[in-house]
Design an enzyme around this catalytic site. Structure first.
Site, PDB file in Angstrom:
ATOM      1  N   ASP A  59      -4.801  10.671 -84.457  1.00 30.90           N
ATOM      2  CA  ASP A  59      -5.358  11.939 -84.957  1.00 30.90           C
ATOM      3  C   ASP A  59      -6.875  11.792 -85.148  1.00 30.90           C
ATOM      4  O   ASP A  59      -7.563  12.758 -85.479  1.00 30.90           O
ATOM      5  CB  ASP A  59      -4.652  12.423 -86.232  1.00 30.90           C
ATOM      6  N   SER A  60      -7.418  10.592 -84.867  1.00 29.34           N
ATOM      7  CA  SER A  60      -8.872  10.414 -84.764  1.00 29.34           C
ATOM      8  C   SER A  60      -9.414  11.335 -83.676  1.00 29.34           C
ATOM      9  O   SER A  60     -10.622  11.585 -83.598  1.00 29.34           O
ATOM     10  CB  SER A  60      -9.220   8.950 -84.458  1.00 29.34           C
ATOM     11  N   ASP A  98       0.446  10.101 -82.955  1.00 30.20           N
ATOM     12  CA  ASP A  98       0.106  10.042 -84.376  1.00 30.20           C
ATOM     13  C   ASP A  98       0.468  11.365 -85.036  1.00 30.20           C
ATOM     14  O   ASP A  98      -0.037  12.424 -84.632  1.00 30.20           O
ATOM     15  CB  ASP A  98      -1.421   9.816 -84.476  1.00 30.20           C
ATOM     16  N   LYS A 128       3.636   7.500 -85.095  1.00 36.84           N
ATOM     17  CA  LYS A 128       3.042   6.757 -86.217  1.00 36.84           C
ATOM     18  C   LYS A 128       2.806   7.746 -87.344  1.00 36.84           C
ATOM     19  O   LYS A 128       2.463   8.905 -87.094  1.00 36.84           O
ATOM     20  CB  LYS A 128       1.718   6.106 -85.795  1.00 36.84           C
ATOM     21  N   GLU A 130       1.318   7.922 -91.695  1.00 36.23           N
ATOM     22  CA  GLU A 130       0.596   7.207 -92.760  1.00 36.23           C
ATOM     23  C   GLU A 130       1.386   7.234 -94.073  1.00 36.23           C
ATOM     24  O   GLU A 130       2.040   8.221 -94.380  1.00 36.23           O
ATOM     25  CB  GLU A 130      -0.774   7.872 -92.988  1.00 36.23           C
ATOM     26  N   GLU A 197      -5.012  -0.873 -92.089  1.00 36.86           N
ATOM     27  CA  GLU A 197      -6.394  -0.430 -91.880  1.00 36.86           C
ATOM     28  C   GLU A 197      -7.256  -0.745 -93.106  1.00 36.86           C
ATOM     29  O   GLU A 197      -6.883  -0.403 -94.243  1.00 36.86           O
ATOM     30  CB  GLU A 197      -6.430   1.098 -91.591  1.00 36.86           C
TER      31      GLU A 197
HETATM   32  O1  KIV Z   1      -6.022   7.995 -85.572  1.00 36.75           O
HETATM   33  C1  KIV Z   1      -6.278   6.831 -85.244  1.00 36.75           C
HETATM   34  O2  KIV Z   1      -7.024   6.564 -84.297  1.00 36.75           O
HETATM   35  C2  KIV Z   1      -5.653   5.766 -86.026  1.00 36.75           C
HETATM   36  C3  KIV Z   1      -6.128   4.372 -85.768  1.00 36.75           C
HETATM   37  C4  KIV Z   1      -7.434   4.164 -86.434  1.00 36.75           C
HETATM   38  C5  KIV Z   1      -5.134   3.357 -86.177  1.00 36.75           C
HETATM   39  O3  KIV Z   1      -4.845   6.017 -86.849  1.00 36.75           O
END
Ligand code: KIV
Length: 294
Positions: A59-60, A98, A128, A130, A197
């Protein structure tokens, strides 16, 4: 839809599709796991052909591609749009989607539905999400639906307002112990791997040693079972600064700016396009045209 199955084999290179089982075997054989982010087809093709183990559609995306201040505005529809592009480009890497903010926090049922969309519509192999102990029910239900889940603890960017910004976590004995307990609980709940992280290197090494599942570090030192970076940080492909723990291996932003400036100059000076970039009508047809036009 992904064009490979979990048993796909490249007959030329003899390369096999990376699965969550390969992740586990790599941990057991002490082979480091490599993971990078991608959000589009050409990046996915490049990472996959370079031999990366896992591609995270992070989600970056919100920050490095969509220009948001943080990851909170990213939606399921945006994540799926980019996941589909990545899935079309990557055939061997494990593809992890994500889960964006508010796609799994409201209820475990909604979380299962959204996780399923990543596999069914987005072409991902796993998801993934959090969080630690507060996510156990959610992880259990997603795993029970047959969807592999990677956990993510330490600095969890979707909670920046609660954490007070992008700050390292686990820096007191109590906070470190809490992170270790969260890691163990996520493993118990069925996670196949765990992102750590921005946590102290010694703590990440300890967590990695205590867990059976692989840990993937970002800003967590070299004692993890694998490493992940945001590809835009690694390639220097972003106009804003990258985190201190990241390493820049190229300067694509500068390369792009220089290429675009050269293009502007060449167009303005009528140097581009040159003859080799043009097509022509033959003399006979041209003369016929002139004749028709009188
Ligand atoms: O969103 C992302 O790129 C991440 C990584 C930094 C692990 O969660």
């Amino acid at each position: 839809m992904s064009t490979t199955t979990p048993t796909a084999v490249d007959t030329v290179s003899n390369r096999k599709k990376i699965t969550t089982r390969v992740f586990q075997l790599k941990k057991e054989k002490a082979e480091r796991i490599t993971m990078l982010t991608a959000y589009d087809y050409p990046t996915a093709v490049a990472l996959d052909r370079a031999g990366i183990d896992a591609i995270l559609v992070g989600d970056s995306l919100g920050m490095v591609v969509l220009g948001y201040e943080n990851t909170l505005p990213v939606t399921m529809e945006e994540m799926l749009h980019h996941s589909k592009a990545v899935a079309r480009g990557a055939h061997f890497a494990l593809k992890i989607g994500d889960m964006p903010f508010m796609s799994y926090q409201v209820s475990a049922q909604e979380a299962v539905r959204n996780a399923g969309r990543f596999l069914q519509e987005g072409g991902m192999d796993a998801v993934k999400l959090e969080g630690g102990r507060e996510r156990l029910e959610c992880v259990r239900l997603i795993v029970a639906a047959g969807i592999p889940v990677m956990g993510h603890i330490g600095l969890t960017p979707q909670s920046i307002h609660q954490l007070g910004g992008f700050r390292a976590q686990g820096k007191t004995a109590a906070a470190a112990q809490r992170l270790l307990e969260d890691a163990q609980a996520l493993q118990e709940a069925g996670c196949f791997g765990l992102v750590l992280e921005s946590v102290p290197a010694r703590l990440a090494t300890l967590i990695s040693a205590r867990l059976d599942i692989p840990t993937i570090g970002i800003g967590a030192g070299s004692g993890c079972d694998g490493q992940v970076l945001v590809t835009h940080d690694l390639l220097g492909w972003f106009d804003r600064g990258s985190p201190r723990f990241s390493k820049q291996y190229a300067n694509l932003y500068q390369t792009m700016t220089q290429a675009v400036q050269t293009y502007i100059q060449e167009v303005q000076a009528a140097q581009f396009p040159a003859l080799e970039h043009s097509t022509e009508i033959n003399d006979e047809e041209w003369n016929e045209l002139l004749h028709r036009l009188g």
